[in-house]
Design a protein around this motif. Structure first.
Motif: not given
Length: 283
Positions: A129-135, A137-139, A156-158, A219-222
């Protein structure tokens, strides 16, 4: 400075007074709000976002020992021992109440019943199980490569596209609520993610699922710190020095690492090798 502070706090003073607020709670609240609450003798609680606080932190550092009491909250809540130690060095001088929130996981709140079933089903099938958290300001700010504002970063898309093709990984993409304002990013995510929780607010707890997550990419998260509590390692896509500054313990013990040092292939191999065991808990 004092006159400016009084002027800046006028809107807060009016709002707090008219609406008869009896308590104020916030994340790193502005000084103007803190000042207004203190003038009106309304308790104000600062619940920290989750980053580890170092002694010279711009907001929570020792310089607060020299601030007037009205510029400081009445109570501060931290999420880890190191932050508590560094803040206590000045909060005790100012007689500010300091609490460490040890258990932020509430299994009694379950607003993700379908997601929980999906995770358990895929775990039973032997998937990681992979969790991807996107901040938020990712774009725009996250990596050093140029790209159009409002578009999901191509790196990130790739990565997400290649992960989705791997039958051994079940991916959850959790977007920051502010990304809801960027429909082009959300549209791209929906094409590649197996599950996207785009709408997230405080009424929908996510932490009760943390113990089921094997690996984390962000991409940056607590969430880095929160997941470390459950022994989950993080690969971080973002600016240099952030891990050493905000997550120095997790970085020191290789719980959180920079993803920019690895190729897409090596990141996928990293995910496949990091099946979490119950003995991996960090704190």
């Amino acid at each position: 400075i004092q006159m400016f502070r009084i002027f800046a706090s006028i809107p807060w003073l009016i709002s707090l007074k008219i609406n008869c607020f009896r308590l104020v709670v916030g994340f790193s609240p502005p000084i103007s709000l803190i000042y207004a609450a203190n003038i009106l003798k309304i308790p104000i609680i600062d619940i920290m976002h989750g980053y580890t606080i170092y002694k010279d932190h711009w907001y929570y550092g020792y310089h607060n020992a020299f601030k007037p009491k009205n510029d400081l909250p009445s109570t501060i809540c931290t999420l880890d021992r190191n932050s508590e130690i560094n803040i206590k060095k000045w909060s005790s001088l100012k007689k500010i109440k300091l609490y460490s929130i040890k258990n932020f996981q509430d299994k009694s709140i379950n607003d993700h019943g379908n997601l929980l079933k999906l995770i358990k089903l895929n775990k039973d099938r032997g998937k990681l199980i992979l969790l991807v958290t996107l901040s938020w300001d990712i774009d725009k700010y996250c990596l050093e490569y140029p790209h159009k504002d409002g578009e999901l970063h191509p790196k990130i898309f790739e990565l997400l596209k290649k992960i989705k093709k791997n039958k051994k990984i079940f991916t959850i993409v959790r977007a920051h609520p502010m990304l809801n304002r960027k429909p082009r990013v959300i549209k791209k995510l929906r094409k590649i993610s197996k599950y996207l929780e785009a709408e997230f607010d405080n009424s929908k707890m996510f932490s009760h699922l943390y113990d089921l997550i094997d690996t984390h990419i962000t991409t940056g998260s607590s969430t880095i710190k929160e997941l470390a509590t459950f022994g989950t390692k993080t690969l971080y896509y973002g600016d240099t020095h952030t891990l050493e500054r905000d997550f120095f313990l997790e970085h020191k013990y290789n719980i959180a690492m920079y993803a920019s040092k690895f190729s897409t292939k090596s990141i996928i191999n990293f995910i496949l090798k990091n099946k979490k065991g119950s003995a991996n808990k960090f704190y």
